[in-house]
Scaffold this active site. Structure first.
Site, mmCIF file in Angstrom:
data_model
loop_
_atom_site.group_PDB
_atom_site.id
_atom_site.type_symbol
_atom_site.label_atom_id
_atom_site.label_comp_id
_atom_site.label_asym_id
_atom_site.label_seq_id
_atom_site.Cartn_x
_atom_site.Cartn_y
_atom_site.Cartn_z
ATOM 1 N N VAL A 320 13.401 -1.313 50.104
ATOM 2 C CA VAL A 320 12.131 -0.548 49.795
ATOM 3 C C VAL A 320 12.310 0.830 49.391
ATOM 4 O O VAL A 320 11.853 1.341 48.522
ATOM 5 C CB VAL A 320 11.117 -1.144 50.747
ATOM 6 C CG1 VAL A 320 9.776 -0.335 50.287
ATOM 7 C CG2 VAL A 320 10.815 -2.526 50.754
ATOM 8 N N ASP A 367 7.508 3.058 3.163
ATOM 9 C CA ASP A 367 6.928 2.463 1.871
ATOM 10 C C ASP A 367 6.484 3.838 1.216
ATOM 11 O O ASP A 367 6.404 4.880 1.619
ATOM 12 C CB ASP A 367 5.567 1.795 2.232
ATOM 13 C CG ASP A 367 4.719 1.208 1.130
ATOM 14 O OD1 ASP A 367 5.437 0.844 0.076
ATOM 15 O OD2 ASP A 367 3.803 1.408 1.022
ATOM 16 N N LYS A 517 -6.041 3.982 -27.683
ATOM 17 C CA LYS A 517 -4.891 4.510 -26.779
ATOM 18 C C LYS A 517 -4.179 3.351 -26.139
ATOM 19 O O LYS A 517 -4.289 2.150 -26.358
ATOM 20 C CB LYS A 517 -5.646 5.342 -25.382
ATOM 21 C CG LYS A 517 -6.093 4.279 -24.472
ATOM 22 C CD LYS A 517 -6.556 5.145 -23.139
ATOM 23 C CE LYS A 517 -6.789 4.152 -21.972
ATOM 24 N NZ LYS A 517 -7.799 3.015 -22.197
ATOM 25 N N GLY A 635 7.924 -1.951 -4.100
ATOM 26 C CA GLY A 635 7.644 -3.075 -4.943
ATOM 27 C C GLY A 635 7.925 -2.335 -6.389
ATOM 28 O O GLY A 635 7.830 -3.021 -7.427
ATOM 29 N N LYS A 695 13.226 -6.490 2.967
ATOM 30 C CA LYS A 695 12.704 -5.599 3.756
ATOM 31 C C LYS A 695 13.388 -6.084 5.277
ATOM 32 O O LYS A 695 13.657 -5.130 6.067
ATOM 33 C CB LYS A 695 11.179 -5.367 3.839
ATOM 34 C CG LYS A 695 10.770 -4.785 2.628
ATOM 35 C CD LYS A 695 9.166 -4.419 2.666
ATOM 36 C CE LYS A 695 8.749 -3.877 1.328
ATOM 37 N NZ LYS A 695 7.353 -3.720 1.631
ATOM 38 N N ASP A 715 1.615 -0.406 4.695
ATOM 39 C CA ASP A 715 0.128 -0.758 4.917
ATOM 40 C C ASP A 715 -0.236 -2.043 4.027
ATOM 41 O O ASP A 715 -1.514 -2.261 3.874
ATOM 42 C CB ASP A 715 -0.693 0.334 4.040
ATOM 43 C CG ASP A 715 -0.160 0.739 2.668
ATOM 44 O OD1 ASP A 715 0.703 0.080 2.046
ATOM 45 O OD2 ASP A 715 -0.867 1.733 2.065
ATOM 46 N N ASP A 719 4.488 -5.831 4.199
ATOM 47 C CA ASP A 719 5.391 -5.014 4.972
ATOM 48 C C ASP A 719 5.433 -5.633 6.342
ATOM 49 O O ASP A 719 6.211 -5.185 7.081
ATOM 50 C CB ASP A 719 4.828 -3.455 5.045
ATOM 51 C CG ASP A 719 4.627 -2.890 3.530
ATOM 52 O OD1 ASP A 719 5.715 -3.033 3.035
ATOM 53 O OD2 ASP A 719 3.663 -2.246 3.305
#
Length: 756
Positions: A320, A367, A517, A635, A695, A715, A719
């Protein structure tokens, strides 16, 4: 239905789910035996529910308080102390001391037990507090969806969706399961949560994807569970539910990662120390007891058994004394104090040992979107031609700043094409931006990030318009002013093959004009025959002018910018006086768009980017000083990722992007494990177009084969598996913890160096 038939049905639906992108919609409907006009019958829904189960991911039951307490007593040092306390208690009870000394005989075992209880209490409190904080951040899944059953439109719980259901989706909906799209109109889907892509994806039901080993990014005819419809409408058939979805695949990867999690450096060190100490203490106890055997027969000890017990107690006392009973408590207290410091910078620490591991970090896998960048697409440059055929460039401030270089009210009023571009940015746009009534200073964005960026650009231009009537209570005061002055007559929505959208408005100057556009190179090549210059003159686009413009667009693209061009057509024959009902009828047929949008006048183009956070560049520099490598994993496409990496000095001058930047597909092409590890040894700094499995591979190779201490930040759902596998997993639900974390590591390493 027999068990074999049930299993066969499950295998068949898995095959349909895996291959739905590679066949046309009619074939998928045939395989699922469903009529898109009526949907499934109630009886068929019940049958399929009994076979395939509810559309839910299996939930792991939360850890009970008792389980959390048991976790605290798995450490070998704690077990040694616990054993010593129990033995001391038994000896005090059996050895007669309790009768002679009373409560004093139990002081030693009680003190040890109190230390262990306090240590466990701190650990349990920290872990349970973190769990509660994390629970509040995990509210992602939608509750209801619309399906066609029994020939009727029904609103049902997401859990009740079965393979073969015909789903109807529109802007703002979350996708309830994996769906093969059958019909779509101007459909854009945000897959960021699944793939990490910063831009919404245009979905095309008619496309058939034959690419071998197609990724989620490739499957433009599929809608994936938990992704969000940004704009447009879609009808599709459910091909996968529950674990048979891309989200389910990620769940499986998380479970695998949990099973193969490595111990932190602190735990490994303490276990080695505890194991070594236990051997030493055991040897000392045995030797101490053995060398006193001759004294067992001493009459002063009473019987031989009493003597043996007496010397055994001495041996246990030595054991001890040798065990540092205060060590677990000191370590836990220090880690708890460090956890408190991290909490002040909004970091929730789930496991105490993770705090120490921060100081041992050698690699950060980060990330990109929202971590290294603002996750706020912004117009950062505005370009057009002057009368000498030179490109005029205006730099546009990012974030909440509202400045444009070389722009003032005199320039705005003098250069007509700037006013025209402001009109197009505001009116040829499906996005809306407004103040959040619940959070002062915060904005609510509705629409794709690119559309929102262009809408914000209109607001910035409006600050230079002398006729602008600024209203502080309305964020889009300028766009609303232009909308009132130039009411929309009809809209020709964006389509993927045109890569453009246009609107007709009744101009405040009189007449009906077309505002257009779209992708800069496409607008220039397919839609425009003339160009407006800064002196307001209009000239034919010559091959020389076209070449200069394409070169300028190419330069902007190489910087990772998304280039959107703007053009105008003053009069469209046959449309100037057409009634609104007829206009809308023609706008419903895409074949009419080519006639309307030809022979336009090119005005200029904007460059849009999700800009890097200002503090990240210096944080990466500090990481490098501290000997920590930083790897960007995203990604997004390779060009965008490499451009951001260059801005952050992650890719430095002289670095070859071809060698130091890899796509997931290129990583797969390295057919052996050794080749992949060799690539990591070459210090690849950017991985783009990656999936969750990539990953996991990266983190595994870095930790297991290259013996690195890896911190993973992220996030999104995509992930999660790698976060779970890494020694340090930093989840970022509201804001990046990356900067504070990197500085923390740096300070810790510098202190260690000074101490040495």
């Amino acid at each position: 239905m027999s068990t074999k038939d049930r299993e066969d049905s499950k295998e068949r639906i898995v095959e349909i789910w895996k291959n739905a992108h590679s066949v046309n919609g009619d074939e998928v409907l045939k395989q699922l035996d469903v009529n898109p006009k009526t949907g499934l019958s109630s009886e068929e829904v019940a049958r399929r529910m009994s076979v395939y189960g509810r559309n839910e991911l299996p939930k792991k039951p939360p850890k009970s308080v008792w389980e959390a307490i048991a976790e605290q007593f798995k450490d070998i040092l704690v077990l040694i102390l616990l054993g010593a306390a129990v033995v001391s208690f038994v000896i005090a009870l059996l050895g007669g001391e309790a009768e002679e000394e009373g409560i004093k005989a139990f002081v030693e075992p009680l003190v040890i037990l109190l230390i262990l209880v306090a240590n466990a209490g701190i650990g349990v409190w920290q872990e349970m507090s973190a769990e509660k904080a994390l629970e509040a951040l995990m509210m992602l899944q939608t509750n209801y969806t619309r399906v066609r059953r029994n020939g009727e439109l029904q609103k049902i719980s997401v859990g009740e969706v079965v393979p073969g259901d015909i789903c109807l989706l529109e802007g703002g909906d979350k996708v309830p399961a994996d769906i093969r799209a059958l019909e779509a109109m101007a459909l854009k889907v945000s897959q960021a949560i699944l793939t990490g892509e910063s831009e919404p994806i245009n979905k095309e039901p008619k496309e058939i994807i034959k690419t071998e080993n197609a990724t989620c990014q490739d499957k433009i005819n599929m809608l994936f569970s938990a992704t969000e419809i940004i704009t447009g409408q879609a009808t599709g058939v459910v091909v996968g539910t529950g674990m048979n979805t891309e989200l389910g695949k990620i769940q499986s990867l998380i479970q695998s990662a949990s099973e193969s999690q490595r111990k932190t450096p602190l735990k490994e060190s303490l276990e080695r120390f505890g194991t070594m100490l236990s051997y030493i203490v055991a040897v000392i106890c045995v030797i101490s007891w053995l060398i006193n055997i001759p004294k067992f027969s001493d009459p002063g000890h009473g019987t031989w058994f009493q003597a043996a017990l007496f010397y055994f107690k001495i041996s246990v006392s030595l054991a001890v004394a040798a065990v540092p009973e205060g060590l677990p408590a000191v370590i836990t207290t220090c880690l708890a104090l460090a956890t408190g410091r991290m909490a002040k910078i909004n970091a929730i620490i789930r496991n105490l040992s993770s705090v120490e591991t921060l100081g041992c970090t050698t690699v950060i896998c980060s990330d990109k979107t929202g971590t290294l960048t603002l996750n706020d697409m912004t117009v950062i440059e505005f370009n057009y031609f002057d009368k000498a055929n030179n490109i005029v460039n205006h730099e546009v401030s990012s974030g909440k700043e509202d400045s444009i270089s070389n722009m003032n009210k005199e320039v705005f009023e003098r250069v007509d094409l700037i006013r025209q571009c402001a009109l197009i940015s505001a009116l040829c746009n499906d996005a809306r931006v407004k103040f959040n009534p619940d959070e002062k200073g915060k904005l609510i964005n509705v629409g794709t990030p690119t559309e929102v960026a262009i809408r914000n650009f209109a607001r910035k231009l409006g600050l230079y318009d002398p006729s602008g009537k600024k209203n502080e209570s309305c964020y889009e005061w300028y766009a609303e002013q232009l909308e009132k002055e130039n009411p929309q007559a009809v809209k020709f929505p964006f389509t993927r093959d045109r890569k453009a959208m246009s609107v007709m408005v009744d101009s405040s100057k009189g007449g009906r004009i077309l505002l257009l556009k779209g992708a800069a190179e496409v607008i220039l090549e397919k839609y425009c025959s003339k160009i407006m210059l800064s002196d307001n003159s209009i000239t034919t686009i010559t091959s020389e002018v076209r070449g200069s413009l394409m070169k300028s667009i190419g330069t902007s693209t190489s910087k990772g910018l998304r280039c959107i061009a703007m053009a105008v057509r003053d009069r469209v024959p046959g449309y100037t006086t057409m009634r609104k009902e007829e206009l809308e009828r023609r706008a419903a047929d895409v074949e009419n768009y080519r006639e309307v949008e030809k022979d336009c006048t090119f005005l200029g183009y904007v460059g849009i980017q999700d800009p890097p956070r200002k503090e990240v560049k210096s944080a990466i520099a500090k990481c490098k000083e501290a000997g920590i490598s930083v790897i960007m994993i995203t990604g997004d496409n390779k060009d965008t990722a490499s451009a951001i990496a260059k801005k952050l000095n992650l890719l430095e001058r002289g670095d070859d992007p071809v060698k130091l930047s890899l796509e997931g597909r290129e990583f797969d092409a390295l057919d052996t494990k050794e080749a992949k590890i060799q690539k990591l040894k070459e210090h690849v700094k950017v991985f783009s177009r990656v999936e969750p499995r990539h990953k996991i591979e990266l983190v595994t190779y870095l930790q297991e084969d290259l013996n690195q201490v890896v911190a993973m930040t992220g996030d999104g759902v995509n992930d999660a598996p790698a976060l779970k596998l890494s020694l340090i997993h930093i989840s970022e639900p509201t804001r990046p913890l990356y900067i504070s974390y990197a500085v923390f590591c740096l300070k810790k390493k510098k202190k260690k160096k000074k101490n040495k």
